[in-house]
Design an enzyme around this catalytic site. Structure first.
Site, PDB file in Angstrom:
ATOM      1  N   LYS A 182      42.884  34.549  49.989  1.00 44.56           N
ATOM      2  CA  LYS A 182      42.589  36.262  50.239  1.00 44.56           C
ATOM      3  C   LYS A 182      43.290  36.874  48.882  1.00 44.56           C
ATOM      4  CE  LYS A 182      43.087  40.500  51.178  1.00 44.56           C
ATOM      5  NZ  LYS A 182      43.674  41.600  50.207  1.00 44.56           N
ATOM      6  N   HIS A 224      35.012  45.362  45.634  1.00 45.85           N
ATOM      7  CA  HIS A 224      34.920  43.747  45.477  1.00 45.85           C
ATOM      8  C   HIS A 224      33.415  43.311  45.784  1.00 45.85           C
ATOM      9  CE1 HIS A 224      38.968  43.348  44.480  1.00 45.85           C
ATOM     10  NE2 HIS A 224      39.605  43.416  45.647  1.00 45.85           N
ATOM     11  N   SER A 259      38.073  36.970  51.843  1.00 43.94           N
ATOM     12  CA  SER A 259      39.145  37.409  53.037  1.00 43.94           C
ATOM     13  C   SER A 259      38.701  37.736  54.371  1.00 43.94           C
ATOM     14  CB  SER A 259      39.083  39.087  52.102  1.00 43.94           C
ATOM     15  OG  SER A 259      39.452  39.049  50.783  1.00 43.94           O
ATOM     16  N   GLU A 278      45.252  42.924  56.708  1.00 44.84           N
ATOM     17  CA  GLU A 278      44.506  42.498  55.392  1.00 44.84           C
ATOM     18  C   GLU A 278      45.153  42.679  54.161  1.00 44.84           C
ATOM     19  OE1 GLU A 278      41.517  41.561  55.230  1.00 44.84           O
ATOM     20  OE2 GLU A 278      40.631  41.892  53.220  1.00 44.84           O
ATOM     21  N   ASN A 282      46.835  38.861  54.404  1.00 46.71           N
ATOM     22  CA  ASN A 282      46.890  39.000  52.745  1.00 46.71           C
ATOM     23  C   ASN A 282      47.221  37.851  52.314  1.00 46.71           C
ATOM     24  OD1 ASN A 282      46.971  40.852  50.579  1.00 46.71           O
ATOM     25  ND2 ASN A 282      49.199  40.384  50.656  1.00 46.71           N
TER      26      ASN A 282
END
Lengths: 409, 481
Positions: free
Chosen positions: B234, B402, B410, B204, B229
């Protein structure tokens, strides 16, 4: 200019100025030409002088005179004497015959339109004999309204004047949007400077200054605001602008824009500490906000028109300051003034107010008056309608709620 | 302890009803995840997948977990941070939409807010332990802890034992070594078998991606990885738009000061700093930026921000935000010079941007807790500074991190990456991959309808003219967005 065009049909039908003479002192631009034709369509005979010695667009003036038979007294680049002479001629009214042009006729105007107050001032000081006939008029700018209020305070104003610049709609559209946009336009055309990353100092955070400051920020400039009024200074601060006294802004600014309606906002002590290459521009109506005389005496030499409307003042110490449009209103001199949409609204309000005045002037005392709120709302509504924007209307229930004090939570 | 007896470990299952309500709200704000859930529901591409997830156990993550399950996967989950679990979300995932706190029917989660380091690595091991199998066959990681644990376990199994900690090892590393030592003793060969079974990991965040590239370079990476990522949808979105939202939220919840008219200093003008500067300006703050990189500094100046050094404005700014990804940005000396009640917060990933240790050691300094995650540090001269979230990520500490919509971008990347790796295992060689651009574009596409965006379609002639196909991808790999 859809608003004025729409009013053209209405005024042709209703002829609110039938038999009336209107003397106007305005910037001679394409938009002014449409206003003048509208007044004429409404039945008026119109005479027109320029409200600024530099702002006249000669082709427009010629077209008004030749094609539409308007008595126009204006030429770009006249000196002060000719400028006032032209106003006197406009006050005298349309020439009634050969040889009479230029003499103050006993006729004179029934209504006046002014932009800055020079016409009203000339009328009171140089042509007082014409005053009894004048029903009233409209003033187009904030600077002119300030001047009228001072006249009224001294009891010197002989008839009612409507402050056409002082409506909520006009401030919003004309000053904030129109001046905001066209001042930046003038600076860009004159200098071709990149505003992004520059430090821009805006003097004054009234409706115009706010518009300029917001647009300069939109270009990526860091904007500093100077103010004398704590309410406006707080407003600027809460909108994220840095607020400084001019003495502290002067050494860091790269572009200075005055929008105060005041005098000597940029003066010798500021010029003394400015950065090399600083650009000075005025957005206020008069050429007094930047002390141009001080600048001239401070400079070792002056190079005129290094680009059109840019004078380079060499200070003799390695620094050069760039004065735009000789310190006169930069959006009109270096660009094209307000976009037509803005002038459409401003002149629409003025035409509606003048038509109202033609009927109601007798009921008003001498002095400065606001535009009636329903005229302002009518103008805003007409602009929205021409743009195809529909809005809600209050329901009867909402209307009665608004008028009731009995209904709580 | 063994996973057989503990199918879940969360704080309080009675929080599940509240968690479920929040999950339902989040589902509406996560259109990308819900769209892939719908798209893949019939084909069940993750059937047979045993996914171990190590990622902040929040409401948004709950929607991710249930999406993975809805398209066929079995899932076990731990958080990747000792503080970041939202206990009601964890409870709701365990209980599941059809279960009750007395009869949970959901997914095994091992996470609660405020774990100790020992508990944290217990949870990691529980999530990585699949009774009756060799372990997970997929990892979904955030920061790389699950991947690290498997790799180190396998490495020490090969080496024949876990080394003793060195004297300068961090407290956390000592805990990891202890856990692995016990694990190797109880289940010899467990991690070698797991590493063999694992088809791949989807990672991630920047930190975890960094670790993966290092392992790939060193030749120690044991299974393929997809770097989620660096999908545009993302990093660009999460960093910029996520922080733009949650920075202000955190400052407001922490302090409730009026931001309009204040001077706010943003340290760093990368994607995070850009989002922070924009939202502070949007609130009416006058924003000043500090930078070390001339490109970012020039960008800030061209965007109309004053660029100064921290020393220039340390005595005059009202709000300080660090967003650099570097250490020792705001020092104790700086804080000693700040205005009374200046607000200091960090939104960078690690808690070393603000020198909290130095602050605690400052002669005569006194810490007064105002409320959770808000402390006033009072200096001897009487002035105090307000430090948010003890210098850790203030958007997570003082607010809720977030927002769902950003996380939907994401996490949709995560789900697509899991499906890619699991179903096209042969196409992903041992190494670190990014998702192909058409999938990045797909993620964006799945979020357009929710915002009422009407996309223009290229004509064939236009597509030919710029050398792309009508359906994309539309940009070269070099394009920076």
């Amino acid at each position: 200019m859809p608003l004025l065009t729409g009013l053209m049909q209405r005024f042709s039908r209703e002829r609110p100025f039938d038999g009336l003479a209107i003397a106007a002192c305005l910037h001679i631009t394409a938009e002014t030409a449409v206003l003048v034709r509208l007044l004429r369509a409404g039945g008026a005979s119109v005479s027109l002088a320029a409200s600024n010695p530099l702002s006249t667009q000669d082709d427009i003036a010629a077209a008004l005179a030749v094609r539409y038979g308007i008595a126009v007294f204006a030429r770009a680049g006249v000196d002060r004497r000719a400028y006032y002479r032209h106003i006197e001629l406009a006050l005298a009214g349309p020439p009634t015959g050969a040889g009479q042009a230029g003499q103050l006729s006993q006729a004179g105007p029934d209504l006046v339109i002014d932009d800055g107050g020079d016409l009203v001032n000339t009328l009171h000081t140089q042509a007082a004999a014409l005053l009894p006939k004048v029903k009233g008029g409209c003033e187009s700018t904030t600077s002119g309204v300030l001047r009228l209020r001072r006249m009224a305070a001294e009891g010197a104003l002989a008839f009612p004047m409507i402050a056409a610049s002082d409506t909520a709609t006009k401030r919003m559209v004309d000053n904030t949007s129109g001046t905001g946009q066209s001042v930046i336009d003038g600076i860009l055309r004159a200098t071709n400077t990149l505003l992004a990353g520059k430090t821009v100092v805006v003097a004054g955070f009234g409706a115009s200054g706010r518009g300029v400051a917001e647009r300069a920020r939109g270009f990526g400039a860091q904007v500093i605001v100077t103010e004398v009024d704590p309410v406006r200074a707080l407003d600027a601060s809460l909108r994220g602008f840095r607020v400084l006294p001019m003495a502290e802004a002067a050494p860091v600014g790269e572009v200075f824009i005055t929008a105060t309606g005041s005098v000597d906002v940029i003066a010798t002590e500021h010029l003394a500490v400015m950065r090399d290459g600083a650009i000075l521009a005025n957005a206020g109506h008069f050429d007094v906000e930047i002390d141009v005389r001080a600048l001239a005496s401070f400079a070792a030499s002056v190079h005129r028109d290094v680009r059109p409307h840019v004078d380079a003042y060499d200070l003799g110490d390695g620094r050069t300051l760039l004065l735009l449009a000789e310190g006169r209103v930069v959006n009109l001199v270096a660009a094209e003034g307000h976009p037509p949409e803005v002038m459409d609204l401003a002149f629409g309000i003025e035409a509606l107010a003048l038509a109202w005045l033609a009927l109601n002037a007798g009921k008003l005392p001498a002095g400065v008056h606001e535009v009636p709120a329903d005229i302002d709302a009518e103008a805003a509504g007409l602009v929205l309608a021409t743009a195809g924007t529909s809005i809600d209307a209050l329901t009867p229930a909402q209307l009665s709620y608004r008028e009731s004090w009995r209904i709580g939570s | 302890m063994s996973a057989d007896q503990l199918p879940y470990r969360v704080a309080d299952l009675s929080l599940a009803a509240f968690g479920r309500k929040e999950i339902q709200l989040a589902e509406h704000e996560m259109p990308g995840l819900m769209a892939v859930r719908e798209e893949y529901a019939p084909s069940q591409p993750l059937r047979g997948a045993r996914i171990t997830g190590s990622l902040h156990m929040t409401v948004q993550t709950a929607v991710l977990i249930e999406t993975l399950a809805a398209i066929g996967a079995q899932v076990r989950w731990a958080s990747c941070n000792i503080f970041s679990t939202q206990d009601h979300a964890a409870a709701a995932v365990v209980v599941g939409p059809d279960g009750t706190p007395d009869d949970p029917k959901g997914i095994p989660v091992f996470a609660w807010k405020g774990e100790t380091l020992e508990e944290y690595w217990d949870c990691a091991e529980l999530a990585l332990t699949w009774p009756g199998t060799d372990g997970p066959n997929m990892i979904l990681d955030d920061g790389g802890d699950a991947t690290l644990y498997v790799h180190k376990g396998a490495e020490y199994e090969q080496a024949g034992g876990v080394p003793s900690p060195a004297s300068d090892d961090s407290e956390e590393w000592v805990v990891i070594l202890d856990h692995l030592r016990n694990s190797l003793a109880d289940h010899p060969g467990k991690w070698t078998a797991a590493a063999k079974a694992i088809k791949g990991v989807t990672e991630e965040t920047t930190t975890g991606v960094h670790r993966l590239y290092e392992m790939a370079r060193a030749g120690t990476l044991l299974f393929p990885a997809i770097n989620v990522n660096d999908s545009v949808t993302k990093s660009k979105f999460d960093n910029k738009y996520g922080c733009r939202h949650s920075l202000i939220d955190g400052i407001n919840r922490g302090t409730d000061v009026l931001i309009g008219g204040k001077v706010a200093l943003v340290c760093g003008y990368g994607d995070v700093g850009k989002g922070c500067a924009e939202s502070l300006r949007g609130q009416g703050a006058r924003v000043i930026v500090t930078e070390v990189d001339p490109i970012c500094a020039l960008q800030a100046a061209m965007d109309g921000y004053q660029v100064a050094t921290l020393e220039d404005v340390v005595e005059t700014a009202d709000i300080f935000v660090s967003a650099t990804g570097n250490r020792d940005v705001i020092t104790a000396t700086h804080m000693s010079q700040m205005k009374h009640q200046a607000i200091v917060g960090n939104i960078g990933h690690f808690d070393n941007e603000i020198d909290m240790a130095g602050l605690a050691k400052w002669p005569g300094v006194r810490r007064e807790n105002i409320k959770p995650q808000v402390d006033e540090w009072l200096f001897e001269d009487g002035h105090g500074v307000i430090v948010l979230s003890e210098g850790r990520l203030l958007n997570l500490g003082n607010a809720t991190g977030h927002p769902s919509f950003v996380m939907s971008n994401s996490f949709t990347n995560q789900v697509i990456a899991q499906v890619e790796l699991f179903t096209k295992t042969d196409e992903y060689t041992l190494g670190v991959h990014v998702l192909p651009k058409h999938l990045d574009e797909k993620v964006a596409r799945l979020h357009l309808d929710a915002l009422g965006v009407r996309l223009t379609e290229l004509t064939k002639e236009q597509a030919d003219y710029i050398g792309v196909t009508v359906d994309g991808p539309y940009k070269s790999e070099q394009y920076r967005y």
